[in-house]
Design a protein around this motif. Structure first.
Motif, mmCIF file in Angstrom:
data_model
loop_
_atom_site.group_PDB
_atom_site.id
_atom_site.type_symbol
_atom_site.label_atom_id
_atom_site.label_comp_id
_atom_site.label_asym_id
_atom_site.label_seq_id
_atom_site.Cartn_x
_atom_site.Cartn_y
_atom_site.Cartn_z
ATOM 1 N N SER A 291 2.791 -1.020 4.896
ATOM 2 C CA SER A 291 2.639 -1.344 3.475
ATOM 3 C C SER A 291 2.240 -2.799 3.280
ATOM 4 O O SER A 291 1.333 -3.107 2.493
ATOM 5 C CB SER A 291 3.947 -1.071 2.725
ATOM 6 O OG SER A 291 4.265 0.289 2.767
ATOM 7 N N ARG A 292 2.904 -3.697 3.976
ATOM 8 C CA ARG A 292 2.610 -5.132 3.816
ATOM 9 C C ARG A 292 1.223 -5.495 4.346
ATOM 10 O O ARG A 292 0.526 -6.325 3.754
ATOM 11 C CB ARG A 292 3.673 -5.980 4.513
ATOM 12 C CG ARG A 292 5.078 -5.818 3.951
ATOM 13 C CD ARG A 292 5.232 -6.392 2.582
ATOM 14 N NE ARG A 292 5.059 -7.831 2.672
ATOM 15 C CZ ARG A 292 4.851 -8.628 1.645
ATOM 16 N NH1 ARG A 292 4.811 -8.138 0.448
ATOM 17 N NH2 ARG A 292 4.689 -9.922 1.814
ATOM 18 N N GLU B 104 -1.161 -4.356 1.720
ATOM 19 C CA GLU B 104 -1.035 -5.269 0.571
ATOM 20 C C GLU B 104 -1.791 -6.562 0.805
ATOM 21 O O GLU B 104 -2.354 -7.142 -0.122
ATOM 22 C CB GLU B 104 0.432 -5.643 0.350
ATOM 23 C CG GLU B 104 1.203 -4.737 -0.528
ATOM 24 C CD GLU B 104 2.654 -5.205 -0.662
ATOM 25 O OE1 GLU B 104 2.943 -6.395 -0.431
ATOM 26 O OE2 GLU B 104 3.493 -4.365 -0.983
ATOM 27 N N LYS B 105 -1.787 -7.037 2.048
ATOM 28 C CA LYS B 105 -2.426 -8.318 2.385
ATOM 29 C C LYS B 105 -3.907 -8.174 2.681
ATOM 30 O O LYS B 105 -4.562 -9.119 3.094
ATOM 31 C CB LYS B 105 -1.716 -8.968 3.570
ATOM 32 C CG LYS B 105 -0.288 -9.366 3.263
ATOM 33 C CD LYS B 105 -0.237 -10.403 2.163
ATOM 34 C CE LYS B 105 1.175 -10.846 1.876
ATOM 35 N NZ LYS B 105 1.251 -11.782 0.778
ATOM 36 N N HIS C 122 0.068 1.834 -2.114
ATOM 37 C CA HIS C 122 0.750 1.849 -3.406
ATOM 38 C C HIS C 122 -0.053 0.998 -4.377
ATOM 39 O O HIS C 122 -0.541 -0.063 -4.016
ATOM 40 C CB HIS C 122 2.163 1.269 -3.285
ATOM 41 C CG HIS C 122 2.937 1.849 -2.157
ATOM 42 N ND1 HIS C 122 3.416 3.127 -2.168
ATOM 43 C CD2 HIS C 122 3.292 1.320 -0.962
ATOM 44 C CE1 HIS C 122 4.058 3.355 -1.043
ATOM 45 N NE2 HIS C 122 3.995 2.286 -0.290
ATOM 46 N N GLN D 181 -0.382 -1.642 -6.765
ATOM 47 C CA GLN D 181 0.401 -2.820 -7.123
ATOM 48 C C GLN D 181 -0.013 -3.317 -8.512
ATOM 49 O O GLN D 181 -1.154 -3.119 -8.941
ATOM 50 C CB GLN D 181 0.173 -3.933 -6.098
ATOM 51 C CG GLN D 181 0.495 -3.525 -4.675
ATOM 52 C CD GLN D 181 1.959 -3.194 -4.482
ATOM 53 O OE1 GLN D 181 2.811 -3.852 -5.044
ATOM 54 N NE2 GLN D 181 2.243 -2.171 -3.709
ATOM 55 N N ALA E 16 -3.058 -5.410 -8.494
ATOM 56 C CA ALA E 16 -4.276 -4.626 -8.296
ATOM 57 C C ALA E 16 -4.706 -3.969 -9.602
ATOM 58 O O ALA E 16 -5.901 -3.881 -9.902
ATOM 59 C CB ALA E 16 -4.062 -3.578 -7.213
#
Length: 75
Positions: free
Chosen positions: A24-25, A28-29, A54, A56, A59
Motif C-alpha cells: 500500500s505504501r 501511495e508513493k 486505495h 486517497q 488523489a
C-alpha cells in the motif's frame, strides 16, 4: 519473525500485515503497480489493484483539479 520484532521493541504483527502495509505504501508513493505486483507475487495486476490500490483523498483532489484544468479552456 516474532523474535525479531521483540528484539527491536516492536509489537507482534502478522507477516501479511507487513506485506499489506509495504504494498500500500509503495503504491501511495508512486511506485508502479506492475512492479509491486511482481514483488508480492500476484498472478495478475488486477488482483494487486483490487487489494492494494486505495483512493486517497489527495488523489481525489488532484483528479478534480485535472478535470477543472481540462474544462477551463472550454468554459
Amino acid at each position: 519473525m516474532s523474535r525479531a520484532l521483540a528484539n527491536a521493541g516492536l509489537p507482534h504483527r502478522k507477516f501479511h500485515s507487513l506485506r499489506h502495509t509495504f504494498a500500500s505504501r509503495m503504491i501511495e508513493k508512486g511506485v508502479d503497480v506492475k512492479l509491486v505486483q511482481s514483488w508480492i507475487g500476484h498472478a495478475t495486476i488486477q488482483m494487486t489493484y483490487n487489494i492494494y490500490v486505495h483512493v486517497q483523498e489527495d488523489a481525489k483532489k488532484a483528479s478534480a483539479q485535472v478535470q477543472d484544468d481540462l474544462f477551463a479552456d472550454i468554459l
